[in-house]
Scaffold this active site. Structure first.
Site, PDB file in Angstrom:
ATOM      1  N   GLY A 188       0.804  -1.211   0.000  1.00  9.22           N
ATOM      2  CA  GLY A 188       0.000   0.000   0.000  1.00  9.22           C
ATOM      3  C   GLY A 188       0.834   1.257   0.000  1.00  9.22           C
ATOM      4  O   GLY A 188       0.510   2.236   0.671  1.00  9.22           O
ATOM      5  N   ALA A 189       1.903   1.271  -0.802  1.00  7.93           N
ATOM      6  CA  ALA A 189       2.892   2.348  -0.713  1.00  7.93           C
ATOM      7  C   ALA A 189       2.700   3.456  -1.740  1.00  7.93           C
ATOM      8  O   ALA A 189       3.564   4.316  -1.877  1.00  7.93           O
ATOM      9  CB  ALA A 189       4.299   1.763  -0.861  1.00  7.93           C
ATOM     10  N   ASN A 190       1.577   3.468  -2.444  1.00 10.92           N
ATOM     11  CA  ASN A 190       1.380   4.508  -3.435  1.00 10.92           C
ATOM     12  C   ASN A 190       0.794   5.780  -2.843  1.00 10.92           C
ATOM     13  O   ASN A 190       0.757   6.830  -3.502  1.00 10.92           O
ATOM     14  CB  ASN A 190       0.489   4.016  -4.576  1.00 10.92           C
ATOM     15  N   THR A 191       0.333   5.723  -1.589  1.00 11.87           N
ATOM     16  CA  THR A 191      -0.289   6.886  -0.968  1.00 11.87           C
ATOM     17  C   THR A 191      -0.185   6.792   0.549  1.00 11.87           C
ATOM     18  O   THR A 191       0.165   5.745   1.098  1.00 11.87           O
ATOM     19  CB  THR A 191      -1.775   6.995  -1.390  1.00 11.87           C
ATOM     20  N   GLY A 192      -0.490   7.892   1.218  1.00 12.18           N
ATOM     21  CA  GLY A 192      -0.628   7.892   2.668  1.00 12.18           C
ATOM     22  C   GLY A 192       0.577   7.410   3.433  1.00 12.18           C
ATOM     23  O   GLY A 192       1.728   7.727   3.130  1.00 12.18           O
ATOM     24  N   SER A 232      -3.911  -0.550  14.542  1.00 17.03           N
ATOM     25  CA  SER A 232      -4.723   0.643  14.718  1.00 17.03           C
ATOM     26  C   SER A 232      -5.245   0.694  16.144  1.00 17.03           C
ATOM     27  O   SER A 232      -5.426  -0.344  16.797  1.00 17.03           O
ATOM     28  CB  SER A 232      -5.903   0.618  13.737  1.00 17.03           C
ATOM     29  N   TYR A 292     -13.876  -3.980  11.099  1.00 11.48           N
ATOM     30  CA  TYR A 292     -12.562  -3.355  11.016  1.00 11.48           C
ATOM     31  C   TYR A 292     -11.779  -3.614  12.296  1.00 11.48           C
ATOM     32  O   TYR A 292     -10.588  -3.944  12.257  1.00 11.48           O
ATOM     33  CB  TYR A 292     -12.701  -1.852  10.775  1.00 11.48           C
TER      34      TYR A 292
END
Length: 306
Positions: free
Chosen positions: A22-26, A148, A174
């Site tokens: 998930g390294a394309n954003t945030g 989280s 979640y």
């Protein structure tokens, strides 16, 4: 008074290989960017390759960054990505399991798993197991699970209905997936410890302003926007606990890093406590067994005897 830990404290990473999901954003992008700036060879493991290429183009000149297609909601994609990474990489020093989904309407993965549990936990469980042989020979290698504060929020492992087929509560689902991240991380550390090379740690970003909230109900997004200035931090600050867990020479396997502020919402990256439930050994072992069965991925590390 000691200064707070920042990205400037990340040691030189030259010669190290990092895979960040998930390294394309945030948070994933911020984490990958710092690692690349410190000299690491970084793999952006992303679902959308085009977005991954756009993200890679934002890295500074000379950064060693590549893009790997990875859809954690498909075990076939996870297996393909693991095979391709075995071909491309001689080793992995850091595996940062960051990607995730939060509060979507009920959806399922390719295999029929509830999307949050399937993506946030089972996809990363499978990926880690399939890549572990690239980590185990590397002294100082680490696996970091991004959890989280939601692991405390109406969270339990619903073994009688893991996929929420009887009734669906997006918040509780979640919470289940984030609790699973911690249960998995702690159990992984217990199994890795006898090998003496690879450590498993966990981290959480507090409440970071990222795209993760996009699936939240409109009312919740409204509340979030109203209180954001008081209780949130940007993704660069949110990535610091992840970076500290991944690179601080003093960090130990089994530790959990997060913001040190009230409620864990924001603050400086320090070792923090997770819920008593996350440390339940029987729960950890049962989830591990079920996860192996659901993913058909068996780990090359056994539960220590004695």
């Amino acid at each position: 008074m000691a200064e707070h830990w920042t990205a400037r404290d990340v040691p030189d990473q030259t010669g190290r290989v990092a895979v960040v999901t998930g390294a394309n954003t945030g948070l994933g992008f911020e984490t990958a960017q710092v690692l690349a700036e410190r000299g690491a060879s970084v793999v952006l493991a992303v679902r959308d390759v085009e977005k991954g290429k756009q993200a890679a183009a934002r890295f500074g000149a000379g950064a060693d960054v590549t893009v790997q297609e990875l859809d954690l909601a498909s075990l076939e994609s996870v297996r393909t990505a693991a095979a391709e990474l075995h071909t491309a990489l001689p080793k992995i020093d850091l595996l940062i399991n960051n990607a995730g989904v939060m509060y979507p309407p009920r959806q399922t993965t390719r295999e029929g798993f509830e999307l949050q549990f399937g993506t946030n936990h089972l996809g990363h469980f499978a990926l880690t197991g399939l890549l572990l042989d690239l980590l185990l020979p590397v002294p100082g290698s680490r696996v970091v699970a991004v959890a989280s504060i939601a692991h405390r929020l109406r969270a339990a492992i619903h073994f009688d209905d893991l996929q929420w087929e009887n009734s669906y509560d997006r918040v509780a689902a979640y919470g289940q997936s984030k609790l699973a991240n911690l249960l998995f991380g702690y159990e992984l550390q217990r199994r890795l410890a006898p090998h003496g090379t690879t450590a498993a740690l966990a981290a959480h970003p507090g409440v970071a302003r990222t795209e993760l909230m996009r699936n939240s109900p409109a009312a919740l997004r409204g509340v979030f926007a109203a209180v954001a200035p008081l209780f949130t931090q940007d993704s660069a600050r949110g990535s610091l606990p992840i970076l500290r867990a991944a690179t601080d020479p003093g960090a130990l396997g089994g530790q959990y890093y997060g913001p040190d502020g009230l409620g864990g919402y924001r603050g400086n990256p320090e070792v923090v406590a997770s819920s008593p439930q996350s440390h339940d050994l029987a729960l950890q072992r049962r989830l591990w067994q079920v996860s192996e069965e659901l993913t058909a991925v068996e780990y090359p590390v056994e539960y220590p005897v004695g």
